[in-house]
Design a protein around this motif. Structure first.
Motif, PDB file in Angstrom:
ATOM      1  N   GLN A 184      11.405   3.136  -0.311  1.00  0.00           N
ATOM      2  CA  GLN A 184       9.862   3.419  -0.045  1.00  0.00           C
ATOM      3  C   GLN A 184       9.001   2.300  -0.694  1.00  0.00           C
ATOM      4  N   SER A 185       9.519   1.785  -1.960  1.00  0.00           N
ATOM      5  CA  SER A 185       8.862   0.434  -2.368  1.00  0.00           C
ATOM      6  C   SER A 185       9.836  -0.130  -3.163  1.00  0.00           C
TER       7      SER A 185
ATOM      8  N   SER B  47       6.500   5.629   4.108  1.00  0.00           N
ATOM      9  CA  SER B  47       5.601   6.474   3.556  1.00  0.00           C
ATOM     10  C   SER B  47       4.382   5.660   2.854  1.00  0.00           C
ATOM     11  N   SER B  48       4.568   4.397   2.570  1.00  0.00           N
ATOM     12  CA  SER B  48       3.340   3.780   1.922  1.00  0.00           C
ATOM     13  C   SER B  48       2.713   2.834   2.894  1.00  0.00           C
TER      14      SER B  48
END
Lengths: 398, 232
Positions: free
Chosen positions: B97-98, B180-181
């Motif tokens: 995600q990150s 998602s970001s």
């Protein structure tokens, strides 16, 4: 790749890394500085006198004799008779002698009565001769030859009159003012106590201590404080020393300047050791600061650790990464501390030389410094192994 | 469809896992789960369904209590820690995600770092991917190649993450909530590029997300609750 990663990671944390580096640089500066000054002081100290085989004085301790005859510190317990001096000076093994008569001063500088043999035979450092830069050696009874610092401090020129006072210290109440001396020569700086000495002729010293009526007589000194001896052959040194020490006519003592110098240096070893210990303690605290900085970064680098693991880094990679970061900081600090010390030496060299008579070299690339640098790096690796191991454990448990 | 007949790239049999802190609580209980080579699977699951644990098992960061896990002919349950680290470096690409990139390194340096771990372990017949053309294909312009990635936009960072993940031409690409970001536009760009890259390099893709709107990119959709019998 590892080194690149470590470098960029350190640069990314400029704030804390810079502070750690500054603490390290200061401690390494102190460490190298103390070691350097200790070595240079020892060097300068042991080069105070050379080429003299024996120093002879009244029986006391060898340090006492060395201190007053060479360093102009303390006072002689007794004088020695001119007769004894003459009998030793005429020994077939003796090549030359330098008589020394102490006890007077001029404006805080010690006055040393001697002969022209002093300028001919006295040696310092690597057998270097005293160099008269202005004027000449003694020609008449009241001639004075000044050490470099005396001439510079009192701003004396050739031909200036000088009044000698009895005793030492510049507030002496008895001055021999009916006997003015004249500056005949000025010596080049040597970085030894010679620079702070006012040299006069033995007969001059004798003259000022006599009543004016007796002055016209031929002034044969009856006693001197000590004398230095140069031998024709070094082999005779110990035999002559034993002979002088066992002389029946007068209690005399002969010392080997080199031996006495090293004994004197050993008495200072506590100061030397303390300074060394303090500088290593300062370094240890800086090193712990480095370890604390690394330990604190482990938590904030948790995501980074996870990322490295996910792209295939083994846990040991994190251990090595932390070690390399610590060693890079240490290495940079060694270079920084060295550069700081070098510039400090270059800037302060002159004033240290004139104020303390201590000539400091600027060569820092020595074997013992390389040894210290290696010890610093080893100590860093040792201390950094703790946070590095924590990083390893964090990497293992992701 | 031809893919179905491909040999399995991922094969899980009777995999049981519980964390050592609470051995009585089964987090994973997977009787059987298979993904064929070249297949793209969308795994949907809410948090607590055991998906992050499954991904750690697949990447070899965790080892199962029991069961057989084979990925690209590697039997993870029989491998040493070191062998699993090597497996991850050479056979696995991972996009999270990150924090997919070391923030203070540039895009190119991040890819070099991935190459560094895969280097020498990669068989000679596997040609290295040309980093520059890869970045261009992912719409990262040359001006951004040598900047620290923390200066890039989130969308750019996630695309560089794709490049980093496939730089060693791994057999398996895992994506864990990678969009998602991202905003809508960046998400679409990211998805189409990811799918194109996986297709072009013939990689198997396991894509985990709770965002069902992305499922139209996939032919196969598995639910965590079907895979994992222990899931709540």
């Amino acid at each position: 790749m590892l080194i690149k990663l470590a470098t960029k990671s350190l640069l990314d944390r400029k704030g804390s890394v810079t502070l750690t580096c500054i603490a390290m640089i200061i401690s390494i500066f102190v460490l190298f500085g103390v070691e350097h000054i200790r070595k240079e002081a020892k060097e300068s100290f042991s080069s105070t006198i050379s080429g003299v085989d024996l120093i002879v004085g009244a029986k006391s301790g060898q340090l006492n004799l060395l201190l007053y005859s060479v360093f102009r510190m303390g006072s002689p317990v007794n004088n020695i008779s001119w007769r004894s001096y003459q009998s030793i000076a005429t020994d077939p093994n003796v090549a030359w002698t330098i008589p020394i008569s102490l006890g007077d001063s001029h404006k805080g500088f010690r006055v040393l009565g001697t002969s022209n043999a002093y300028f001919e035979h006295y040696r310092y450092a690597k057998k270097e001769k005293l160099d008269i830069v202005q004027g000449t050696e003694f020609n008449s009874r009241y001639d004075v030859v000044l050490g470099a610092k005396v001439a510079a401090d009192l701003n004396y020129k050739i031909g200036n009159p000088i009044i000698v006072s009895h005793g030492i210290g510049d507030t002496s109440f008895t001055t021999h003012d009916q006997h003015p001396f004249t500056v005949a020569g000025i010596l080049a700086p040597t970085g030894t106590p010679v620079d702070q000495t006012v040299h006069v002729k033995l007969e001059g010293i004798e003259a000022i201590h006599q009543t004016p009526s007796a002055e016209a007589n031929v002034l044969q000194p009856t006693s001197i404080t000590a004398f230095m001896v140069g031998l024709k052959s070094r082999i005779a040194t110990f035999r002559l020393q034993r002979e002088i020490n066992n002389l029946d006519s007068e209690p005399l003592m002969a010392i080997l300047p080199g031996v006495a110098l090293s004994e004197l240096w050993r008495t200072m070893s506590i100061v030397e050791g303390t300074l060394g210990l303090i500088s290593w303690l300062v370094f240890a605290s800086a090193l712990l600061g480095l370890a604390a900085m690394l330990a604190a970064s482990i938590r904030e680098r948790k995501k980074e650790t996870y990322l490295l693991r996910i792209i295939g880094a083994q846990p040991i990679f994190l251990f090595v990464l932390f070690q390399i970061e610590a060693l890079l900081i240490s290495l940079a600090s060694i270079l920084g501390g060295g550069a700081l010390l070098y510039s400090a030496l270059v800037i302060a060299q002159k004033s240290i030389s004139t104020q303390f008579g201590l000539h400091l070299g600027t060569n820092l690339l020595t074997g013992s410094n390389a040894l210290i640098a290696t010890s610093i790096l080893l100590a860093t690796a040792f201390v950094a192994s703790l946070p590095a191991f924590q990083a390893y454990n964090q990497a293992k448990s992701v | 469809m031809s893919i179905i007949t491909n040999p399995p790239l991922i094969n899980l049999e009777h995999v049981i896992f519980s964390y050592s802190e609470d051995p009585s609580l089964r987090v994973l209980d997977i009787p059987s789960w298979t993904v064929s080579a070249g297949e793209h699977v969308f795994v949907v699951g809410s948090s607590g369904s055991g998906k992050s644990t499954l991904l750690k098992i697949l990447s070899g960061l965790l080892t199962a209590n029991s069961g057989a896990i084979s990925i690209a002919e590697h039997h993870l349950e029989n491998m040493s820690d070191k062998q699993r680290d090597r497996f991850r470096a050479t056979e696995l690409g991972y996009v999270a995600q990150s924090f997919n990139l070391i923030p203070y390194l540039s895009a190119v340096e991040n890819i070099h770092l991935a190459n560094h771990f895969g280097r020498a372990l990669i068989k000679a017949d596997r040609n290295k991917i040309d980093i520059e053309s890869l970045l261009l294909k992912l719409n990262i312009t040359q001006a951004h190649w040598h900047k620290a990635v923390e200066q890039l936009s989130v969308g750019q960072q996630q695309r560089v993450a794709i490049a980093r993940a496939i730089a060693n031409k791994p057999a398996l690409l895992i994506a864990d909530e990678p969009t998602s970001s991202l905003d809508q536009t960046n998400r679409d760009t990211f998805m189409s590029m990811l799918m194109t890259m996986a297709e072009a390099h013939n990689m198997t893709l396991v894509f985990v997300s709770h965002d069902l709107s992305l499922s139209h990119y996939f032919h196969r959709i598995d639910s965590m609750s079907e895979i994992n019998k222990a899931g709540g």
